[in-house]
Design a protein around this motif. Structure first.
Motif, PDB file in Angstrom:
ATOM      1  N   GLN A 166      35.900  26.764  50.348  1.00 18.66           N
ATOM      2  CA  GLN A 166      36.468  27.908  50.273  1.00 18.66           C
ATOM      3  C   GLN A 166      37.764  28.083  49.103  1.00 18.66           C
ATOM      4  OE1 GLN A 166      35.715  32.031  50.398  1.00 18.66           O
ATOM      5  NE2 GLN A 166      35.270  30.778  52.672  1.00 18.66           N
ATOM      6  N   THR A 168      38.665  31.451  47.692  1.00 17.48           N
ATOM      7  CA  THR A 168      39.887  31.718  48.092  1.00 17.48           C
ATOM      8  C   THR A 168      40.871  31.717  49.177  1.00 17.48           C
ATOM      9  OG1 THR A 168      38.841  32.302  50.135  1.00 17.48           O
ATOM     10  CG2 THR A 168      38.196  34.045  48.527  1.00 17.48           C
ATOM     11  N   ALA A 193      43.228  35.625  42.749  1.00 13.45           N
ATOM     12  CA  ALA A 193      43.129  35.654  44.685  1.00 13.45           C
ATOM     13  C   ALA A 193      42.367  37.188  44.161  1.00 13.45           C
ATOM     14  CB  ALA A 193      44.286  35.918  45.163  1.00 13.45           C
ATOM     15  N   MET A 196      38.845  37.540  42.887  1.00 16.29           N
ATOM     16  CA  MET A 196      38.194  37.218  43.661  1.00 16.29           C
ATOM     17  C   MET A 196      37.881  38.305  44.845  1.00 16.29           C
ATOM     18  SD  MET A 196      38.908  33.593  44.577  1.00 16.29           S
ATOM     19  CE  MET A 196      39.336  31.753  43.703  1.00 16.29           C
ATOM     20  N   MET A 197      38.763  39.598  45.272  1.00 14.55           N
ATOM     21  CA  MET A 197      38.960  40.112  46.852  1.00 14.55           C
ATOM     22  C   MET A 197      39.687  41.188  46.025  1.00 14.55           C
ATOM     23  SD  MET A 197      40.605  36.983  49.347  1.00 14.55           S
ATOM     24  CE  MET A 197      42.041  36.288  47.935  1.00 14.55           C
ATOM     25  N   ARG A 200      40.789  43.872  48.724  1.00 19.59           N
ATOM     26  CA  ARG A 200      41.687  43.550  49.913  1.00 19.59           C
ATOM     27  C   ARG A 200      43.377  44.249  49.629  1.00 19.59           C
ATOM     28  NH1 ARG A 200      40.596  38.294  52.546  1.00 19.59           N
ATOM     29  NH2 ARG A 200      43.021  37.848  52.982  1.00 19.59           N
ATOM     30  N   VAL A 203      46.303  41.497  49.426  1.00 19.60           N
ATOM     31  CA  VAL A 203      45.457  40.473  48.286  1.00 19.60           C
ATOM     32  C   VAL A 203      47.062  41.533  46.826  1.00 19.60           C
ATOM     33  CG1 VAL A 203      44.794  39.252  46.373  1.00 19.60           C
ATOM     34  CG2 VAL A 203      44.456  39.866  48.144  1.00 19.60           C
TER      35      VAL A 203
END
Length: 639
Positions: A166, A168, A193, A196-197, A200, A203
């Motif tokens: 994973q 993340t 991060a 990747m997201m 979010r 984040v």
């Protein structure tokens, strides 16, 4: 085809509603078919109906004949619905029945961690990994447990193993780097991060906070704008950022309040089925003393621990008993434990056990000093171990905390007519909410700190996340206009490049700028005493740092801001009758700083006046804050 086979066929085809009807019909015909019940439980779990799956599986007649597979399904559902105590019981049954079940050991360890028992969670998680070395979820929970125990490097190792499956997990690695003080490494991983997201909000909040720590304010502002947009978007991924991070950022207050409400709601929902403590009523006795309990992760080497080091001993023992519950393994401040009638090192206790201890102690008023800061344990408070629960000092902000009956502030930090967008009831303490232990008065020594003997020295000793581009710009203007003054700024090495880029862009004079490192508290007293005027931040003002400066006769210049955190030092100035140090706005702040920097005699007079006001108002009298809390309690109990 049998009804059971039909149900399984529908299930395999993804027709979950039709499969559920078929499973129910099949179970009505053959209620003792354990495999059928297990398959139906899996379907309910897949459909997010874990509570229904628990009703289906957690029955005495089912449990008595259940195998490890069925019990794993039940434990997964119990964990998902926050029923950790029962999940632990079931997981122990699994590992007893099948010691080679890596999933069983994972479920036991993860439920223990979720109960707040990070230390106890390690052994079962490590056993899961012994049985299945590539078990990513076990590595993740082991990382979380080690992180809760503040073993940052070990946690990073665990998260890196989990990241093989994973990616993340890089977010958790970044958090550990940040908490370990490695901001450059944290920034690198937070940026990864965020890529990747991208949707979010949590984040982005972490990234913005890290950028602020490194004085990368242009990049931080971009992150804050993106975060504000996400918080405004009702279709964004509902991952509410941590309230402490939000409190440090310049996000519109309504968005901040709503995000904190969602965060609090998520905590409350996760404990919706958690059993509440049974609080017995203490038999009335003549002259019975009221029991106050203080819950904190910061009794050790921390700003809060320093402030309260004499507070607990100062309570009136003829009317009150004082209990302390420490959530951290750190050593308490010297003399602090002796200030309690009873003290419990609760770092290794899970939430349920600690709540039970508090309930057994028959605490009348439980005061949470953590709020949403590092080491906080809202799971303890959600169990309602005391009839009255208040928040104080650790998080001077609205919380939307349904587990609290009020937050202790004061009339300067949160004036009666000021906007308040939170559901928390405000209980205003007399004077100031800040306790203050006596400060060792520093020795003024310009040569020791490489400062010119006769120049006026302005200073800032705030954490870097409290600084801002506007603040740095205002300092450059002050030094440009007060052309003989010097400025000393506490700044970790990682933050200096970003700060200097902004300072040079503002044409700030570098020959009169002194960037200094962190030093121990005794040496800091000498450094503060060597300076002439503390220039406080705008968005998030100094609290403990301001009190330490004032204790060394260092006046604190502040702006009266719009929110509690932007009124901390301003409230201290008003409490002390030092209103001349409270500015209307940035322009007024610059003007007053320049005027004082050009007048050493005025600063000397100001320091003398500050010293008299501190004595007059008893800022460093521990009895002052203890008495204010006692008065609030007695007023509440009299209603």
């Amino acid at each position: 085809m049998s009804e059971a086979a039909h149900a399984r066929e529908l299930h395999a085809a993804g027709q979950l509603d039709a499969a559920a009807d078929a499973y129910r019909n099949a179970l009505n015909a053959t209620p003792d078919d354990r495999r059928l019940r297990r398959d139906y439980g899996v379907l309910l779990m897949q459909g997010g109906k874990q509570a229904e799956a628990i009703l289906l599986l957690d029955r005495p007649e089912v449990i008595v004949a259940a195998d490890a597979d069925l019990l794993c399904i039940l434990a997964l559902c119990l964990r998902a619905t926050g029923r950790y105590t029962r999940a632990i019981e079931v997981a122990r049954q699994i590992t007893s029945m099948d010691p080679d079940s890596s999933l069983g050991w994972l479920l036991l360890g993860s439920a223990l961690h979720s109960m707040g028992a990070a230390a106890a969670a390690r052994a079962p998680l490590q056993q899961a990994l012994t049985l299945e070395p590539d078990f990513g979820e076990a590595w993740h929970y082991l990382g979380e447990s080690l992180q809760a125990l503040r073993r940052w490097d070990e946690a990073i190792h665990a998260y890196r193993q989990a990241a093989r499956q994973q990616p993340t997990e890089v977010l958790n690695i970044a958090l550990c780097h940040m908490l370990a003080g490695r901001t450059q490494a944290a920034l690198h991983d937070f940026e990864a991060a965020a890529r990747m997201m991208p949707g979010r909000a949590d984040v982005l909040a972490q990234l913005a906070h890290c950028q602020a720590m490194m004085c990368l304010h242009d990049r931080q502002q971009d992150s804050v704008h993106a975060l504000s947009a996400l918080l405004s978007d009702k279709h964004a991924i509902p991952a509410a950022p941590e309230p402490f991070l939000l409190s440090t950022l310049t996000i519109p207050e309504p968005l901040k309040a709503e995000a904190i409400r969602r965060h609090g709601q998520a905590i409350a929902s996760s404990h919706a089925t958690t059993p509440r403590c049974s609080i017995g009523v203490r038999p009335a006795q003549p002259m019975q003393r009221i029991r106050i309990g203080y819950l904190s992760a910061d009794f050790g080497e921390h700003a809060v621990g320093t402030l309260v080091s004499r507070h607990f001993a100062a309570h009136d023992r003829s009317r009150f008993e004082v209990f302390g519950y420490s959530l951290s393994n750190g050593l308490p401040s010297p003399g602090l434990i002796e200030g309690f009638d009873r003290f419990l090192d609760a770092a290794t206790l899970d939430d349920a056990s600690l709540a039970a201890h508090i309930a057994e102690d028959r605490i009348d008023v439980l005061i949470d000093m953590a709020g949403f800061t590092l080491g906080a344990r809202p799971g303890v408070l959600c169990r309602r171990p005391a009839p009255l629960q208040w928040g104080w000092l650790g998080f001077v902000h609205g919380q939307h905390a349904t587990w609290l009956d009020g937050v202790l502030l004061d009339a300067n930090i949160q004036p009666v007519d000021a906007e308040w967008l939170y559901t928390d009831r405000i209980i205003r303490l007399q004077g100031t909410l800040f306790p203050a232990a006596p400060v060792r008065r520093g020795i003024r020594d310009r040569a020791r700190f490489c400062l010119p003997e006769n120049a006026v020295v302005l200073a800032s000793f705030n954490n870097t996340y409290k600084l801002s581009a506007a603040l740095i710009h205002s300092w450059s203007r002050i030094l440009t206009q007060a052309d003989e003054a010097h400025l000393m700024v506490y700044l970790p090495a990682a933050a200096r490049p970003g700060f200097l880029v902004q300072w040079r862009a503002c044409n700030g004079p570098e020959d009169r700028l002194h960037l200094v490192d962190k030093i121990d508290l005794e040496a800091q007293s000498d450094r503060a005493a060597t300076c002439d005027l503390f220039l406080d931040a705008f968005q998030y003002q100094a609290g403990a740092t301001a009190i330490h400066a004032i204790g060394n006769d260092l006046p604190v210049l502040s702006i009266d801001g719009p929110q509690p955190l932007s009124r901390l030092s301003a409230s201290l100035n008003r409490f002390l009758g030092m209103d001349a140090l409270v500015c209307r706005d940035v322009g007024d702040y610059i003007e007053r700083a320049v005027r004082l920097a050009r007048s050493p005699d005025a600063l000397h007079t100001l320091r003398d006046h500050l010293r008299r006001q501190v004595s007059r108002h008893g800022l460093f009298d521990p009895r002052r804050s203890a008495a204010a809390i006692e008065t609030a309690i007695l007023q509440h109990l009299s209603h």
